[in-house]
Enzyme design. Sequence first.
Site, PDB file in Angstrom:
ATOM      1  N   ILE A   1       0.835  -1.208   0.000  1.00  0.00           N
ATOM      2  CA  ILE A   1       0.000   0.000   0.000  1.00  0.00           C
ATOM      3  C   ILE A   1       0.867   1.254   0.000  1.00  0.00           C
ATOM      4  CG2 ILE A   1      -1.600   1.329   1.454  1.00  0.00           C
ATOM      5  CD1 ILE A   1      -2.784  -1.473   2.305  1.00  0.00           C
TER       6      ILE A   1
ATOM      7  N   SER B   1      -7.290   0.324   9.726  1.00  0.00           N
ATOM      8  CA  SER B   1      -7.727  -0.928   9.106  1.00  0.00           C
ATOM      9  C   SER B   1      -9.206  -1.099   9.412  1.00  0.00           C
ATOM     10  CB  SER B   1      -6.962  -2.111   9.700  1.00  0.00           C
ATOM     11  OG  SER B   1      -7.563  -3.330   9.304  1.00  0.00           O
TER      12      SER B   1
ATOM     13  N   TYR C   1      -3.390  -6.855  16.596  1.00  0.00           N
ATOM     14  CA  TYR C   1      -3.549  -6.056  15.370  1.00  0.00           C
ATOM     15  C   TYR C   1      -4.835  -5.225  15.446  1.00  0.00           C
ATOM     16  CZ  TYR C   1      -3.819  -4.962  10.387  1.00  0.00           C
ATOM     17  OH  TYR C   1      -3.895  -4.296   9.181  1.00  0.00           O
TER      18      TYR C   1
ATOM     19  N   LYS D   1      -5.053  -1.102  15.592  1.00  0.00           N
ATOM     20  CA  LYS D   1      -5.697  -0.308  14.541  1.00  0.00           C
ATOM     21  C   LYS D   1      -6.849   0.531  15.098  1.00  0.00           C
ATOM     22  CE  LYS D   1      -3.030  -1.444  11.133  1.00  0.00           C
ATOM     23  NZ  LYS D   1      -2.174  -0.436  10.490  1.00  0.00           N
TER      24      LYS D   1
ATOM     25  N   ILE E   1      -6.585  -6.253   1.233  1.00  0.00           N
ATOM     26  CA  ILE E   1      -5.853  -5.763   0.074  1.00  0.00           C
ATOM     27  C   ILE E   1      -4.766  -6.788  -0.277  1.00  0.00           C
ATOM     28  CG2 ILE E   1      -4.494  -3.832  -0.873  1.00  0.00           C
ATOM     29  CD1 ILE E   1      -7.302  -2.932   0.026  1.00  0.00           C
TER      30      ILE E   1
ATOM     31  N   THR F   1      -1.525  -7.729  -0.802  1.00  0.00           N
ATOM     32  CA  THR F   1      -0.132  -7.314  -0.559  1.00  0.00           C
ATOM     33  C   THR F   1       0.592  -8.456   0.152  1.00  0.00           C
ATOM     34  OG1 THR F   1      -0.495  -6.459   1.664  1.00  0.00           O
ATOM     35  CG2 THR F   1      -0.892  -4.909  -0.159  1.00  0.00           C
TER      36      THR F   1
HETATM   37  P1  NDP Z   1       3.256  -4.952   3.363  1.00  0.00           P
HETATM   38  O1  NDP Z   1       3.756  -5.982   4.308  1.00  0.00           O
HETATM   39  O2  NDP Z   1       3.103  -5.279   1.918  1.00  0.00           O
HETATM   40  O3  NDP Z   1       4.161  -3.629   3.470  1.00  0.00           O
HETATM   41  C1  NDP Z   1       4.471  -3.085   4.713  1.00  0.00           C
HETATM   42  C2  NDP Z   1       5.803  -2.361   4.614  1.00  0.00           C
HETATM   43  O4  NDP Z   1       6.065  -1.773   5.898  1.00  0.00           O
HETATM   44  C3  NDP Z   1       6.956  -3.320   4.310  1.00  0.00           C
HETATM   45  O5  NDP Z   1       7.833  -2.758   3.371  1.00  0.00           O
HETATM   46  C4  NDP Z   1       7.604  -3.487   5.673  1.00  0.00           C
HETATM   47  O6  NDP Z   1       8.973  -3.788   5.662  1.00  0.00           O
HETATM   48  C5  NDP Z   1       7.396  -2.113   6.269  1.00  0.00           C
HETATM   49  N1  NDP Z   1       7.553  -2.134   7.716  1.00  0.00           N
HETATM   50  C6  NDP Z   1       7.081  -3.057   8.594  1.00  0.00           C
HETATM   51  N2  NDP Z   1       7.470  -2.775   9.838  1.00  0.00           N
HETATM   52  C7  NDP Z   1       8.212  -1.646   9.764  1.00  0.00           C
HETATM   53  C8  NDP Z   1       8.900  -0.857  10.708  1.00  0.00           C
HETATM   54  N3  NDP Z   1       8.926  -1.186  12.014  1.00  0.00           N
HETATM   55  N4  NDP Z   1       9.548   0.253  10.304  1.00  0.00           N
HETATM   56  C9  NDP Z   1       9.569   0.594   8.982  1.00  0.00           C
HETATM   57  N5  NDP Z   1       8.935  -0.127   8.027  1.00  0.00           N
HETATM   58  C10 NDP Z   1       8.263  -1.231   8.413  1.00  0.00           C
HETATM   59  O7  NDP Z   1       1.865  -4.498   3.999  1.00  0.00           O
HETATM   60  P2  NDP Z   1       0.666  -3.603   3.434  1.00  0.00           P
HETATM   61  O8  NDP Z   1       1.122  -2.713   2.373  1.00  0.00           O
HETATM   62  O9  NDP Z   1      -0.474  -4.501   3.210  1.00  0.00           O
HETATM   63  O10 NDP Z   1       0.338  -2.784   4.758  1.00  0.00           O
HETATM   64  C11 NDP Z   1       0.515  -1.391   4.876  1.00  0.00           C
HETATM   65  C12 NDP Z   1      -0.391  -0.919   5.990  1.00  0.00           C
HETATM   66  O11 NDP Z   1      -1.743  -1.197   5.637  1.00  0.00           O
HETATM   67  C13 NDP Z   1      -0.153  -1.591   7.333  1.00  0.00           C
HETATM   68  O12 NDP Z   1      -0.275  -0.642   8.374  1.00  0.00           O
HETATM   69  C14 NDP Z   1      -1.287  -2.593   7.409  1.00  0.00           C
HETATM   70  O13 NDP Z   1      -1.626  -2.909   8.729  1.00  0.00           O
HETATM   71  C15 NDP Z   1      -2.385  -1.835   6.724  1.00  0.00           C
HETATM   72  N6  NDP Z   1      -3.478  -2.664   6.252  1.00  0.00           N
HETATM   73  C16 NDP Z   1      -3.272  -3.625   5.292  1.00  0.00           C
HETATM   74  C17 NDP Z   1      -4.317  -4.411   4.869  1.00  0.00           C
HETATM   75  C18 NDP Z   1      -4.170  -5.471   3.831  1.00  0.00           C
HETATM   76  O14 NDP Z   1      -5.137  -6.233   3.612  1.00  0.00           O
HETATM   77  N7  NDP Z   1      -3.023  -5.587   3.161  1.00  0.00           N
HETATM   78  C19 NDP Z   1      -5.666  -4.263   5.458  1.00  0.00           C
HETATM   79  C20 NDP Z   1      -5.768  -3.215   6.418  1.00  0.00           C
HETATM   80  C21 NDP Z   1      -4.701  -2.451   6.805  1.00  0.00           C
HETATM   81  P3  NDP Z   1       9.457  -5.329   5.757  1.00  0.00           P
HETATM   82  O15 NDP Z   1       9.324  -5.845   4.370  1.00  0.00           O
HETATM   83  O16 NDP Z   1      10.869  -5.207   6.239  1.00  0.00           O
HETATM   84  O17 NDP Z   1       8.570  -5.994   6.749  1.00  0.00           O
END
Ligand code: NDP
Length: 252
Positions: free
Chosen positions: A23, A147, A162, A166, A195, A197
Amino acid sequence: MNIFDRFRLDGKKAFVTGGARGIGKYAAIALAQAGADIAIIDRDMEPAQAAAEEIAAFGTRTLAVGADVSEYSDVQSMMVKILSEFGTVDIAFNNAGICINKNTQEMSLEEWKKVIDINLTGIYLTAKAAGMVMVAKKAGSIINTGSMAGHIIPEPQYHCAYSASKAGVIHLTKSLAAEWGIHNVRVNSISPGYIDTGLTQAVQRRSWIERVPLKRIGKPEDLQGAVVYLASDASSFTTGSDILVDGGFCCW
Ligand code: NDP
């Protein structure tokens, strides 16, 4: 002013946490397409750098920063880098997050703390760092990723930490909006549904699709419109709001 011009972000300086993939990466692309310079923040420098180089193709400046958003010292040095390169921050998309899917009986205290530290404290730290700059100049837009799990309890997978984190993000957002409105700093959240991802790869999805009124899982692109809207002057009277982008899941 033409309404489409109000969505433009030319010359604005933005950062996106968790911007290397999922995202966050698609949000960064949308912000760059709207004209903003973008700092990609992610835990590891290498993927952050790769995303920043890819997004530079849209013609705005990009910067990569490796930082763990749950570490205060990392967030401080992240801001130093952004301010020294960009001079200011106009838009903060606090988006990095993780999910641990476990029944509560099986979740350890360490796992609970890890989720709360990244998803809630991490957003507090990065929102505060950006907010300090924005309050001082009396302008800015902060967007936090919540979320639908902050509104409802999705199943079949359970993840109490989680969901609690959220719900906390959505209420933290309202709290900061109330506090910083007088300084012309807007704070809103976006709550995605399911989503496609990395975060959702490990989970069985068929039962989700059946329950989504739009009958599909979302794509990261589905969040882009809400991100640009909240970042831009098009949303100038919107603060303390949460936009659900869930294909209608929370209608049930
Ligand atoms: P992804 O896992 O695809 O991407 C998350 C990114 O955040 C990764 O690059 C990850 O790095 C990075 N990250 C994780 N922890 C840290 C940290 N401590 N410091 C810096 N970077 C960090 O997840 P999404 O894109 O799906 O999620 C993005 C947001 O959307 C999150 O907050 C998630 O909770 C929220 N969300 C997602 C949903 C979904 O269905 N996908 C639904 C609802 C909410 P690394 O690769 O090293 O872990």
